[in-house]
Design a protein around this motif. Structure first.
Motif, PDB file in Angstrom:
ATOM      1  N   VAL A   1       0.855  -1.176   0.000  1.00  0.00           N
ATOM      2  CA  VAL A   1       0.000   0.000   0.000  1.00  0.00           C
ATOM      3  C   VAL A   1       0.892   1.227   0.000  1.00  0.00           C
ATOM      4  CG1 VAL A   1      -1.745   1.274   1.296  1.00  0.00           C
ATOM      5  CG2 VAL A   1      -1.795  -1.221   1.266  1.00  0.00           C
ATOM      6  N   GLN A   2       0.578   2.184  -0.862  1.00  0.00           N
ATOM      7  CA  GLN A   2       1.332   3.438  -0.867  1.00  0.00           C
ATOM      8  C   GLN A   2       0.374   4.616  -0.830  1.00  0.00           C
ATOM      9  OE1 GLN A   2       3.654   3.165  -4.437  1.00  0.00           O
ATOM     10  NE2 GLN A   2       2.122   4.158  -5.694  1.00  0.00           N
ATOM     11  N   ARG A   3       0.791   5.662  -0.138  1.00  0.00           N
ATOM     12  CA  ARG A   3      -0.018   6.870   0.001  1.00  0.00           C
ATOM     13  C   ARG A   3       0.004   7.649  -1.309  1.00  0.00           C
ATOM     14  NH1 ARG A   3      -1.740  10.146   4.452  1.00  0.00           N
ATOM     15  NH2 ARG A   3      -1.934  12.280   3.775  1.00  0.00           N
ATOM     16  N   THR A   4      -1.128   8.232  -1.658  1.00  0.00           N
ATOM     17  CA  THR A   4      -1.216   9.054  -2.861  1.00  0.00           C
ATOM     18  C   THR A   4      -1.979  10.330  -2.538  1.00  0.00           C
ATOM     19  OG1 THR A   4      -1.962   9.155  -5.155  1.00  0.00           O
ATOM     20  CG2 THR A   4      -3.313   7.879  -3.660  1.00  0.00           C
ATOM     21  N   ARG A   5      -1.638  11.387  -3.210  1.00  0.00           N
ATOM     22  CA  ARG A   5      -2.366  12.653  -3.042  1.00  0.00           C
ATOM     23  C   ARG A   5      -3.202  12.944  -4.287  1.00  0.00           C
ATOM     24  NH1 ARG A   5      -0.842  15.052   1.516  1.00  0.00           N
ATOM     25  NH2 ARG A   5       1.256  14.762   2.302  1.00  0.00           N
ATOM     26  N   ALA A   6      -3.426  11.922  -5.085  1.00  0.00           N
ATOM     27  CA  ALA A   6      -4.149  12.104  -6.342  1.00  0.00           C
ATOM     28  C   ALA A   6      -5.603  12.495  -6.099  1.00  0.00           C
ATOM     29  CB  ALA A   6      -4.103  10.809  -7.145  1.00  0.00           C
ATOM     30  N   VAL A   7      -6.116  13.285  -7.017  1.00  0.00           N
ATOM     31  CA  VAL A   7      -7.538  13.590  -7.059  1.00  0.00           C
ATOM     32  C   VAL A   7      -8.040  12.982  -8.360  1.00  0.00           C
ATOM     33  CG1 VAL A   7      -9.290  15.392  -7.184  1.00  0.00           C
ATOM     34  CG2 VAL A   7      -7.262  15.714  -5.754  1.00  0.00           C
ATOM     35  N   LEU A   8      -8.949  12.037  -8.247  1.00  0.00           N
ATOM     36  CA  LEU A   8      -9.470  11.363  -9.423  1.00  0.00           C
ATOM     37  C   LEU A   8     -10.757  12.043  -9.875  1.00  0.00           C
ATOM     38  CD1 LEU A   8      -8.987   7.692  -8.202  1.00  0.00           C
ATOM     39  CD2 LEU A   8      -7.405   9.093  -9.520  1.00  0.00           C
ATOM     40  N   ARG A   9     -10.892  12.208 -11.166  1.00  0.00           N
ATOM     41  CA  ARG A   9     -12.088  12.819 -11.750  1.00  0.00           C
ATOM     42  C   ARG A   9     -12.697  11.806 -12.705  1.00  0.00           C
ATOM     43  NH1 ARG A   9     -13.613  18.167 -12.442  1.00  0.00           N
ATOM     44  NH2 ARG A   9     -11.597  18.829 -11.710  1.00  0.00           N
ATOM     45  N   HIS A  10     -13.990  11.610 -12.581  1.00  0.00           N
ATOM     46  CA  HIS A  10     -14.698  10.676 -13.446  1.00  0.00           C
ATOM     47  C   HIS A  10     -14.631  11.185 -14.880  1.00  0.00           C
ATOM     48  CE1 HIS A  10     -17.934   8.290 -15.160  1.00  0.00           C
ATOM     49  NE2 HIS A  10     -17.842   7.507 -14.087  1.00  0.00           N
ATOM     50  N   PRO A  11     -14.295  10.320 -15.859  1.00  0.00           N
ATOM     51  CA  PRO A  11     -14.143  10.806 -17.232  1.00  0.00           C
ATOM     52  C   PRO A  11     -15.453  11.291 -17.857  1.00  0.00           C
ATOM     53  CG  PRO A  11     -13.923   8.416 -17.124  1.00  0.00           C
ATOM     54  CD  PRO A  11     -13.996   8.902 -15.720  1.00  0.00           C
ATOM     55  N   GLN A  12     -16.580  10.709 -17.441  1.00  0.00           N
ATOM     56  CA  GLN A  12     -17.856  11.096 -18.028  1.00  0.00           C
ATOM     57  C   GLN A  12     -18.574  12.167 -17.208  1.00  0.00           C
ATOM     58  OE1 GLN A  12     -20.341   7.733 -18.697  1.00  0.00           O
ATOM     59  NE2 GLN A  12     -21.900   8.870 -19.797  1.00  0.00           N
ATOM     60  N   TYR A  13     -18.355  12.177 -15.893  1.00  0.00           N
ATOM     61  CA  TYR A  13     -19.033  13.116 -15.002  1.00  0.00           C
ATOM     62  C   TYR A  13     -17.980  13.953 -14.285  1.00  0.00           C
ATOM     63  CZ  TYR A  13     -22.590   9.630 -15.905  1.00  0.00           C
ATOM     64  OH  TYR A  13     -23.437   8.761 -16.514  1.00  0.00           O
ATOM     65  N   PRO A  14     -17.600  15.088 -14.835  1.00  0.00           N
ATOM     66  CA  PRO A  14     -16.484  15.862 -14.277  1.00  0.00           C
ATOM     67  C   PRO A  14     -16.713  16.388 -12.867  1.00  0.00           C
ATOM     68  CG  PRO A  14     -17.567  17.076 -16.048  1.00  0.00           C
ATOM     69  CD  PRO A  14     -18.188  15.713 -16.020  1.00  0.00           C
ATOM     70  N   TRP A  15     -17.934  16.431 -12.398  1.00  0.00           N
ATOM     71  CA  TRP A  15     -18.195  16.904 -11.036  1.00  0.00           C
ATOM     72  C   TRP A  15     -17.899  15.830 -10.001  1.00  0.00           C
ATOM     73  CZ3 TRP A  15     -21.761  13.865  -8.709  1.00  0.00           C
ATOM     74  CH2 TRP A  15     -22.644  13.181  -9.540  1.00  0.00           C
ATOM     75  N   MET A  16     -17.718  14.574 -10.441  1.00  0.00           N
ATOM     76  CA  MET A  16     -17.428  13.489  -9.500  1.00  0.00           C
ATOM     77  C   MET A  16     -15.926  13.441  -9.235  1.00  0.00           C
ATOM     78  SD  MET A  16     -19.778  10.363 -10.855  1.00  0.00           S
ATOM     79  CE  MET A  16     -20.241   9.457  -9.424  1.00  0.00           C
ATOM     80  N   LEU A  17     -15.534  13.758  -8.009  1.00  0.00           N
ATOM     81  CA  LEU A  17     -14.135  13.734  -7.612  1.00  0.00           C
ATOM     82  C   LEU A  17     -13.955  12.730  -6.481  1.00  0.00           C
ATOM     83  CD1 LEU A  17     -13.470  17.571  -7.466  1.00  0.00           C
ATOM     84  CD2 LEU A  17     -12.893  16.010  -9.313  1.00  0.00           C
ATOM     85  N   ALA A  18     -12.763  12.156  -6.409  1.00  0.00           N
ATOM     86  CA  ALA A  18     -12.450  11.226  -5.323  1.00  0.00           C
ATOM     87  C   ALA A  18     -11.029  11.500  -4.838  1.00  0.00           C
ATOM     88  CB  ALA A  18     -12.562   9.784  -5.795  1.00  0.00           C
TER      89      ALA A  18
END
Length: 161
Positions: A47-64
C-alpha cells in the motif's frame, strides 16, 4: 486506558481541538497509517499513500480522494481508510455505516442520469443553490429546473428500490 486513569489520552489534548470538527482530522492523521499498515500486513499487498484527485471521465463533477493505492493487485486498486474521533463512535452504532452505503447507492443511481439532471440535483440538494440560480446557470426556465429535479429524484427513487 480508563483503568489506568490515562483516559485523557483518548482525545486530543487541546480542548479547542477536542470540541471542533478537526477532531476527525486528528484521528485520521493518527490512525489511518496504522489501518493501512495493518491491511498490508493481513493481505500481503503493498500500500502506498497518494495525493491524487481522481475525476470521473464522463461526469467531471465526481471527484475522489482515495488516499492510498494498492500496488500490484488487479482486483483491488484503492484503499480507503477513514477514522473518526471518539465522539463519533456512537454514530456507528446508530447506523453511520449503513448511511454511508446508502450514499454510495445514491451515487450509483445518479450515474444513470444525464449530466444536466445530475448538475441540477447536486446544485439544489447538495450545494443548496436556489432554483433561480440553477435556472440562470443552465439557461433554463424555473419550470424546467423543477421538472428536471423531479425527473432526477424519480430516477434515483426507482434505482434504489
Amino acid at each position: 486506558m480508563e483503568r489506568t486513569e490515562r483516559h485523557d489520552l483518548l482525545q486530543p489534548v487541546d480542548p479547542c481541538l477536542a470540541r471542533s470538527a478537526d477532531t476527525a482530522a486528528y484521528w485520521s492523521r493518527l490512525l489511518e497509517p496504522i489501518v493501512a499498515a495493518h491491511y498490508a500486513l493481513r493481505t500481503g499487498r503493498q500500500v502506498q499513500r497518494t495525493r491524487a484527485v481522481l475525476r470521473h471521465p464522463q461526469y467531471p463533477w465526481m471527484l475522489a480522494h482515495p488516499g492510498r493505492d494498492v500496488v500490484g493487485a488487479p482486483d483491488v486498486q484503492l484503499l480507503e481508510c477513514r477514522c473518526v474521533g471518539m465522539d463519533a463512535a456512537e454514530l456507528w452504532g446508530a447506523g453511520l455505516a449503513e448511511a454511508r452505503s446508502g450514499l454510495l447507492a445514491v451515487e450509483r443511481a445518479m450515474r444513470g442520469l444525464p449530466h444536466r439532471h445530475q448538475a441540477i440535483f447536486m446544485g439544489l440538494r447538495i450545494h443548496e443553490l436556489t432554483r433561480d440560480e440553477m435556472a440562470a446557470r443552465h439557461g433554463l426556465s424555473l419550470r424546467r429546473v423543477g421538472t428536471t429535479l423531479r425527473q432526477a429524484l424519480a430516477h434515483c427513487a426507482q434505482s434504489l428500490r
